[in-house]
Write an enzyme that holds these catalytic residues in place. Sequence first.
Site, PDB file in Angstrom:
ATOM      1  CD  GLU A  64      -1.237  -2.422   1.948  1.00 56.61           C
ATOM      2  OE1 GLU A  64      -1.958  -3.414   2.117  1.00 56.61           O
ATOM      3  OE2 GLU A  64      -0.039  -2.401   2.305  1.00 56.61           O
ATOM      4  CB  CYS A  92       0.484  -2.843   8.808  1.00 59.01           C
ATOM      5  SG  CYS A  92       1.506  -1.562   8.048  1.00 59.01           S
TER       6      CYS A  92
END
Length: 162
Positions: A64, A92
């Site tokens: 990401e 996360c």
Amino acid sequence: MTHTTPSPEVLDSYFTPAVEVTLEGMREGTGGPFGATLVNSDGEIVVAVGNTVIKDTDISGHAEMVAVREACRKLSTLDLSGHVMYATCEPCPMCVAVMMWAGITTCYYASTHVDAGDNGFSDVRLRKYLDGSDTSTLDMIHLDSGREDCASIWTEFQALNA
């Protein structure tokens, strides 16, 4: 916020590129088992990437994060409002923060952080630190005096942005 889940065909069109690039990176030994596709508000894929932690020797090379970095460079902007992230695994907390900083407000993910943890990629320490249930992993110490040089940065910033 509530969202209607895209059709299986649409999900396939966004997850498949992320899965493919992730598998490629794993087979080449340059990435871990995480991928992401970032899509603009018109439904066009901006980037599809895999994790680059191994390739770049960069602990922050999560899929990401890489997607946001590449999209910002490609589009010459720090504002990715209206874009949607499709992540092969639950992001996360670091990646969630980056998406929020970039203005991304929607992320669809497949596997969970529990799945990641079961495969040796646990972010439980970070999650517990952030929720306040375990502060033993990092001492954050605010120096409230004696660092006028650091405080002067804000004065300069304000002057430059007046």
